[in-house]
Scaffold this active site. Structure first.
Site, PDB file in Angstrom:
ATOM      1  N   SER A   1       0.846  -1.209  -0.029  1.00 49.13           N
ATOM      2  CA  SER A   1       0.164  -0.215  -0.127  1.00 49.13           C
ATOM      3  C   SER A   1       0.842   1.323   0.151  1.00 49.13           C
ATOM      4  O   SER A   1       2.163   1.161   0.387  1.00 49.13           O
ATOM      5  CB  SER A   1      -0.747  -0.077   1.086  1.00 49.13           C
TER       6      SER A   1
ATOM      7  N   TYR B   1      -2.254  -1.450  10.345  1.00 49.69           N
ATOM      8  CA  TYR B   1      -2.066  -1.293   9.057  1.00 49.69           C
ATOM      9  C   TYR B   1      -0.838  -0.793   8.196  1.00 49.69           C
ATOM     10  O   TYR B   1      -0.141  -1.416   7.488  1.00 49.69           O
ATOM     11  CB  TYR B   1      -3.376  -0.558   8.290  1.00 49.69           C
TER      12      TYR B   1
END
Ligand code: NAD
Length: 257
Positions: free
Chosen positions: A139, A152
């Site tokens: 990401s 995350y």
């Protein structure tokens, strides 16, 4: 076609980016193995529709990516894994001091540790086949941070680190390992963040999309699952044979800021 004769295993691929990648892999000629933790008729139907439309073999295998043994069993059950795409992921948004411990554990397990387990199981198969590609879906949050996404961001940075180590351990073999770092892609995972962010900032849906989510994406456009699929197909191609241990951002300029 470029990838015919190869088998791609894509974790977390009954929706969103994983499904988009499965479609593009199949369109490029690879047989595909789809996965999630559910075992619904529609999961198998998705695989059937990919097979019908592209002519490749497409299967769905249930395995829970929060459990190491199931991650490894997915690869064993697939029987062949030339292209491993570690994509399964979940999200939870909360300040660190309120972040539920079980959410931290689940995010680290599904978003990061699963890639370790599947890679460990797939590398011997790739070595036997004499060719392999590990493609980790990290990401923009694998390269930079945002508040309230501690688990995350930590897991995605971990995935980038694992990618580099995988590349070094396979550097002298015809195997590459890279991470794709998407910015915002409108998928169910992102859709699910909108209500919480609306509450957090007291904003409308449109304002959250434009002024919170896409403020850091200079293009002001979501990336698409087809673009992510195309990037994965490129990384699996011979043109990318010397690209290893690095990241490719598909983020509309986010990480250039
Ligand atoms: P999504 O919710 O549509 O897809 C997530 C997939 O993971 C689903 O198929 C889901 O079934 C699967 N999954 C969840 N828990 C699982 C488990 N325990 N075992 C097996 N499968 C499981 O979300 P998405 O946006 O398509 O996300 C896919 C990946 O892309 C994730 O790793 C995410 O972090 C990453 N990503 C997404 C964006 C974005 O904007 N959507 C941006 C950057 C990175």
């Amino acid at each position: 076609m470029t990838l015919s004769g190869k088998t791609a295993v894509i974790t977390g691929s009954n929706s969103g980016i994983g499904l988009g990648i499965a479609w593009e892999m199949a369109r490029a000629g690879a047989d595909v193995v789809l996965n999630s933790f559910t075992d619904r008729e529609e999961d198998h139907a998705i695989a059937a529709s990919i097979a019908k439309e592209t002519g490749v073999t497409a299967r769905y295998i249930q395995a829970d990516m929060s459990r190491g043994t199931e991650c490894r069993a997915l690869i064993t059950q697939a029987g062949r894994c030339d292209i491993l795409i570690n994509n399964a992921g979940i999200q939870h948004v909360a300040p660190i001091d309120e972040f539920p411990e079980e959410k931290w554990d689940a995010i680290v397990a599904i978003n990061m540790s699963s890639a370790f387990h599947t890679t460990a199981a797939a590398l011997p198969m790739m070595r036997k086949a004499g060719w392999g590609r590990v493609i980790n879906i990290a990401s923009a949050h694998g390269l930079t941070a945002s508040p309230y996404k501690s688990a995350y961001v930590a897991a995605k940075h971990g995935v980038v680190g694992l990618t580099k180590t995988t590349a070094l351990e396979t550097a002298e073999e015809p195997i590459t390992a890279n991470a794709i770092c998407p910015g915002y892609v409108l998928t169910p995972l992102v859709e699910a963040q909108i209500p919480d962010t609306m509450k957090e900032y007291d904003m409308s849906r449109e304002d959250v999309i434009k002024n919170v989510m896409l403020t850091r994406q200079p293009s002001k456009e979501f990336a698409t699952v087809e673009q992510l699929g195309g990037t994965a197909v490129f990384l699996a191609s011979n043109a990318a044979a010397q690209i290893t241990g690095t990241t490719i951002s598909v983020d509309g300029g986010w990480t250039a800021l």
